[in-house]
Design an enzyme around this catalytic site. Structure first.
Site, short mmCIF file in Angstrom:
data_model
loop_
_atom_site.label_atom_id
_atom_site.label_comp_id
_atom_site.label_asym_id
_atom_site.label_seq_id
_atom_site.Cartn_x
_atom_site.Cartn_y
_atom_site.Cartn_z
N GLU A 120 0.82 -1.21 0.00
CA GLU A 120 0.00 0.00 0.00
C GLU A 120 0.86 1.26 0.00
O GLU A 120 0.51 2.25 -0.65
CB GLU A 120 -0.94 -0.01 1.20
CG GLU A 120 -1.97 -1.11 1.19
CD GLU A 120 -2.80 -1.15 -0.07
OE1 GLU A 120 -3.06 -0.08 -0.67
OE2 GLU A 120 -3.20 -2.25 -0.49
N ASP A 188 3.71 -4.82 -5.83
CA ASP A 188 4.21 -6.08 -5.27
C ASP A 188 5.73 -6.09 -5.21
O ASP A 188 6.33 -6.48 -4.20
CB ASP A 188 3.73 -7.26 -6.10
CG ASP A 188 2.36 -7.76 -5.68
OD1 ASP A 188 1.86 -7.32 -4.63
OD2 ASP A 188 1.79 -8.60 -6.39
#
Length: 469
Positions: A120, A188
């Site tokens: 995030e 990621d």
């Protein structure tokens, strides 16, 4: 554009270059921060936010540990919790990162939680949301407005928001879907680098993905998040392969994570009073815990919830004897002392702890509350004002400040503090009403009158800006 921490990946190239923040012209950082502030106020008014100082401080410290190892940080970060058993997290404008309590309930260790936060944080530092909107610059204003509205819905009510976004023309094209997957790939990859640099286990992401995939693979009703953001085997495999590129190292779990999880299980989950106590009794009987202290702490909280304060305090005192500066234990000890109206003892305990941790949200909020309950509101006011100066997004010190001014008889400032609390929840009409009350009570204070007049103008302008979103 993905607001959720666990989203589809799509591609397998592990050497994807950084996309950076180039070509983000539609949304300046100033505009992003303005949107972020507005959205956060709407969340406070419509979502079950947790104003728990212990959990908030834990999450903030964990998040900031990761942010310290991120690159491209252009805005302060603000981490907050929503009381929701769904497994979810999201990031949006202005460095805001929201985490559902369900994420803690389903994670086994701190590295798993940290992997989600790292992902995030990358969405924010790489400005993925702004870049998604930049890609729509040739679309009609109605499409952009629809996308922004859907983002707001997603934050306030995820299931409704995802449905709204699915109908938005901007997200209906294959090109936009691919662009989104590229962002997820980047989040990621960079997120794992942040995770490793901060000292966590790089396998945290793959372990958490695998756990969720296994748990919900054959269920007829998976979580809403997995319906909209499935976990293909390719994403889990890529996370494993990426983690394998780092040197193997043992990363011990953190007691504070297990304490936070226990606190959520007892106080902020769907566990009944009886089920919560049975859970920790069972852990202690079977030795099925990561840390015995966390199981004991969970039992103490469950006993307190069951109104068995004496039994709870015996456990808390034992835990404090071993770890006298642990804020989880100190917070619960304070609750126990205040329940018995031993206010001065609670104040003495917290003042002693404050010498070691003068800026601790846990210590200062508890101390201010204890002072107010003991009729010493005048001493609590400067403490709360300092907290508000350091964290202008926290409603709890403002609520206590209003109580403190009421106790001291300063009705004008009582209403002023109430106004600030309401404004943080986007209730500008209510805030202006409170300021009008404060104005009428401040006739003999020209400086205070000018301050109130300025704040009324600011709230009126903020209301107009919110209506334009």
């Amino acid at each position: 554009m993905a607001l959720f921490s666990i989203a589809p990946l799509g591609f397998a190239n592990n050497d994807l270059p950084d996309l950076g923040t180039a070509a983000v012209n539609t949304f300046s950082l100033e505009k992003e921060n303005s949107y972020g502030d507005a959205y956060m106020r709407v969340i406070r008014s419509s979502a079950p936010m947790l104003n728990d100082p212990v959990l908030n401080q834990y999450l903030t410290e964990l998040g900031n540990r990761l942010v310290a190892h991120a690159t491209g940080v252009k805005t302060p970060f603000y981490f907050f919790l929503l009381r929701n058993d769904e497994i979810n997290a999201f990031a949006f404008f202005g460095g805001h990162v929201g985490v559902h309590t369900g994420l803690f309930l389903n994670a086994d260790n701190e590295s798993q939680i940290a992997s989600v936060l790292g992902h995030e944080i990358t969405h924010v530092t790489q400005r993925h949301l702004a870049r998604s909107l930049e890609a729509q610059q040739k679309s009609s204003p109605a499409t952009i407005a629809g996308l922004l509205g859907a983002i707001l819905l997603t934050i306030a009510a995820p299931q409704v928001g995802m449905a709204a976004m699915a109908t938005t023309q901007a997200l209906a094209t294959q090109a936009q879907i691919n662009y989104t997957r590229l962002h997820e790939k980047e989040a990621d990859r960079i997120g794992m680098q942040i995770l490793v640099d901060a000292g966590f286990d790089p396998n945290g992401a793959a372990d958490f993905f695998s756990k969720l995939a296994t748990r919900y693979r054959f269920t007829t009703k998976p979580p809403q998040m997995l319906l909209t953001h499935p976990l293909p085997e390719s994403r889990i495999a890529e996370a494993r392969n990426r983690a394998a590129q780092y040197p193997h190292r043992y990363v011990a779990d953190n007691l504070d994570f297990q304490l936070a999880k226990a606190r959520i299980q007892v106080r902020f989950s769907s566990y009944s009073e009886e089920a919560a106590l049975a859970l920790f009794n069972d852990q202690l009987r079977k030795n099925s815990y990561q840390f015995e202290e966390a199981a004991q702490y969970g039992k103490a909280l469950a006993l307190l919830r069951a109104e068995k304060a004496e039994e709870s305090e015996v456990i808390i005192d034992q835990l404090l004897a071993k770890d006298p500066n642990n804020l989880f234990y100190i917070d619960t000890k304070t609750d126990l002392l205040l329940e018995r109206h031993q206010h001065q003892q609670a104040i003495d305990l917290l003042k002693q702890e404050r010498k070691l941790k003068p800026t601790s949200q846990v210590v200062n909020i508890n101390l201010a509350n204890a002072l107010i309950e003991n009729g010493q509101a005048k001493q609590a006011i400067p403490l709360l004002e300092d907290m508000i100066f350091l964290d202008k997004q926290n409603q709890l010190p403002l609520q206590l400040l209003s109580d403190a001014y009421k106790q001291t008889g300063n009705r004008a400032m009582e209403h002023f503090a109430k106004a600030e609390t309401m404004a943080l929840a986007a209730d500008y009409d209510g805030a202006i009403d409170q300021l009008n009350f404060a104005y009428r009570l401040s006739e003999k204070n020209p400086l205070q009158l000018a301050k109130i007049e300025a704040r009324i103008r600011q709230f009126k302008q903020s209301k107009k800006q919110l209506e334009l979103l």
